[in-house]
Design a protein around this motif. Structure first.
Motif, PDB file in Angstrom:
ATOM      1  N   UNK A  14       0.090   0.224  -4.576  1.00 26.61           N
ATOM      2  CA  UNK A  14       0.519  -0.008  -3.208  1.00 26.61           C
ATOM      3  C   UNK A  14      -0.624  -0.635  -2.397  1.00 26.61           C
ATOM      4  N   UNK A  15      -0.280  -1.280  -1.302  1.00 25.54           N
ATOM      5  CA  UNK A  15      -1.287  -1.913  -0.441  1.00 25.54           C
ATOM      6  C   UNK A  15      -2.211  -0.846   0.141  1.00 25.54           C
ATOM      7  N   UNK A  16      -3.502  -1.115   0.110  1.00 30.32           N
ATOM      8  CA  UNK A  16      -4.480  -0.148   0.621  1.00 30.32           C
ATOM      9  C   UNK A  16      -4.589  -0.247   2.136  1.00 30.32           C
ATOM     10  N   UNK A  17      -5.186   0.782   2.738  1.00 32.44           N
ATOM     11  CA  UNK A  17      -5.422   0.773   4.188  1.00 32.44           C
ATOM     12  C   UNK A  17      -6.315  -0.400   4.569  1.00 32.44           C
ATOM     13  N   UNK A  18      -7.328  -0.672   3.748  1.00 36.03           N
ATOM     14  CA  UNK A  18      -8.257  -1.763   4.053  1.00 36.03           C
ATOM     15  C   UNK A  18      -7.517  -3.110   4.047  1.00 36.03           C
TER      16      UNK A  18
END
Length: 571
Positions: free
Chosen positions: A422-426
């Motif tokens: 999944x897409x990271x926070x960064x």
């Protein structure tokens, strides 16, 4: 079906059987591949000569593997005789077994019982792989018999570097390299499991099983996984996947509006197979598989729809938009106009301004459309753009310009799963995808058809990458390319040597430009307005967020052909 067939004087109609199939497999209606229950009396016996025998067709093709995890093992054969011996004790899953697996899963869900643990397997070969195994006869599919997919990289519109496993050296786009061994993939084994551990364990067992017959240093395993929680069934951009599958007649129970095709469009050797008359016997009950690794730039896509969604008044169709859309609804609509559906799966053709999750969840509604609009005699994009992904790749209702039969013949059965995390926070914070290999994500795309040119190639080149498709008038209209399947090569902008004073937007124009080495180039096309010095309409120029990282063409043999291959070492 007992309530239907126990009355000898009431022969069940096809409508009865379809309805009973849907009632029996209620948990699978959303996936669009509901098995047709054909175990009643004539004229619908379980097997007929004019449709494939599910027990002879490898498992993913007719009903699709139910799965949470799926690994693709790409390999090269090092010892033919050993491989044939190993193949004799390898048990690929056939479609009848998949049917039984679906029954077991449905029963468990109905009774709210324990999770059904399943492992399913399939094996396919490249053209070179078949040749190595002694099947040198042409299959009847001209593209498969001549070209590796790497030969077609530019033809397919792939402008980005490919992964090494697919990047075959010395490609030949004219003569093809399908029969050249240097760098060739010989085959792919698909392992599908009901959980990650089962899939990994079965993958390791398979590698051990064929360990003495394949080149261990050339094995590459690509891993696909369903997304977690609420995102299950959605690809990484967030859109519900697998809704618009074609229904093979006499095998799949169609839902309202679902495109129906003859079995031979997908499985070789039956009505609908364009090469039916030139197939060798061993190709029957097989299917050609196109595999592509499609990398998705998710943070960039999110930023793009948010940016354009704020300008919803410039592109919203001239239908009721009361109350006005919020910025979030505008972004949702802009994304839907790229895909042809909202993230929920609701079709833009039926709900052209706002998402309708209830419609998306209803399999009796979510596919029941054909892009027609009341009071419009010709095809129109007032509700759904002609460039929308689903409208490009699964076109409907193009009479009188393209027949229904032609559109059916271009259908494919799509499989595969998302890959990557999944897409990271960064990444979300920066709006940019990470460059780290372990954070790449996308879709492991698989499709099946009886003829590559009629299916995958037509959808990719003839439809998605064709600026003038769909055909909606006698004079070609420039619509643009599918924004989802991958970007075209970078455009070259050059000024004409002489002004064209009479040209208007939409006119056919031919200009002469100066190429390299003083070569003059003639360029023909249709004029479109330039917005230099002003704000362009939303999405101009169209941006693209999917990059192909390569793939290959394969043939998925029947169970009987696999037995013949495995027995060859005894001759």
């Amino acid at each position: 079906m007992e309530d239907i067939i126990n009355h000898p004087h009431d022969t069940p109609t096809m409508e009865d059987i379809i309805s009973h199939s849907h009632d029996t497999f209620t948990h699978f209606r959303r996936r669009g591949m509901v098995p047709l229950l054909t175990d009643g009396p004539a004229p619908f016996p379980r097997h007929r000569d004019d449709v494939p025998d599910p027990a002879n067709v490898q498992g993913d093709i007719i009903y699709l593997f139910p799965k949470v995890a799926e690994n693709f093992i790409f390999f090269r054969i090092s010892n033919v005789a050993q491989f044939q011996r190993d193949l004799a004790t390898f048990n690929p899953t056939h479609a009848k077994q998949v049917y039984e697996n679906l029954e077991a899963i449905h029963e468990a869900k109905t009774r709210k019982g324990p999770w059904v643990k399943i492992v399913q397997k399939q094996i396919a070969f490249s053209r070179r792989g078949l040749t190595v195994l002694g099947l040198t006869e042409k299959t009847g599919d001209n593209r498969f018999d001549v070209y590796a997919m790497r030969d077609n990289k530019k033809f397919l519109g792939d402008g980005m570097p490919w992964d090494p496993v697919f990047d075959k050296p010395n490609p030949d786009p004219v003569n093809g390299t399908a029969n050249k061994d240097l760098g060739a993939i010989h085959g792919v084994i698909t392992i599908a499991g009901s959980d990650d551990k089962m899939c990994e364990d079965a993958t390791n067992e398979t590698l051990t099983h064929f360990g003495g017959a394949i080149e261990s240093h050339h094995v590459v395993v690509l891993r696909g996984r369903t997304r977690p929680g609420q995102f299950k069934g959605h690809e990484h951009f967030g859109y519900q996947d697998g809704i618009s599958q074609p229904a093979m007649r006499k095998l799949i129970a169609p839902l309202p509006g679902q495109i129906q095709v003859d079995a031979g469009v997908v499985i070789a050797g039956y009505k609908g197979d364009p090469a039916l008359e030139r197939r060798p016997k061993w190709v029957k009950d097989g299917s050609f598989m196109a595999f592509r690794k499609l990398e998705q730039l998710v943070p960039e896509f999110e930023g793009y729809v948010v940016k354009n969604g704020k300008r919803w008044r410039e592109f919203v169709p001239k239908v009721n938009a009361d109350p006005p859309l919020s910025d979030g609804e505008g972004a949702s609509l802009w994304g839907a106009r790229m895909f042809g559906r909202y993230r929920s799966g609701a079709p833009l053709a039926l709900t052209p301004v706002r998402d309708n999750p209830a419609m998306a969840a209803d399999p009796l509604e979510n596919n029941n459309f054909d892009y027609t609009v009341p009071n419009y005699d010709e095809p129109t994009d007032i509700r759904c753009p002609f460039t929308a992904h689903t409208r490009k790749t699964a076109p409907r209702n193009l009479d009188p310009y393209l027949s229904k039969r032609f559109l059916e013949a271009g259908s494919i059965v799509r499989a595969g799963l998302p890959y990557g995390p999944e897409v990271t926070d960064a990444e979300n914070a920066s709006g940019t995808s990470s460059e780290a290999d372990n954070l790449k994500r996308g879709l492991l795309f698989v499709c099946y058809q009886s003829d590559l040119d009629s299916g995958f190639v037509r959808q990719t080149v003839g439809y998605a990458n064709n600026d003038f498709f769909p055909t909606v008038s006698l004079i070609p209209d420039h619509h643009g390319q599918d924004p989802i399947l991958g970007g075209p090569p970078a455009p070259v902008h050059a000024a004409a040597q002489t002004p064209i004073p009479a040209a208007q937007p939409g006119d056919a124009v031919t200009v002469i430009v100066q190429g390299k080495d003083e070569q003059q180039l003639e360029v023909s096309g249709f004029a479109s307005p330039s917005y230099a010095g002003g704000q362009s309409p939303p999405g101009i120029p169209q941006e693209f967020f999917v990059n192909s990282r390569g793939g290959e063409y394969f043939f998925v043999p029947s169970i009987s052909t696999l037995k013949d291959i495995s027995n060859a070492h005894r001759r």
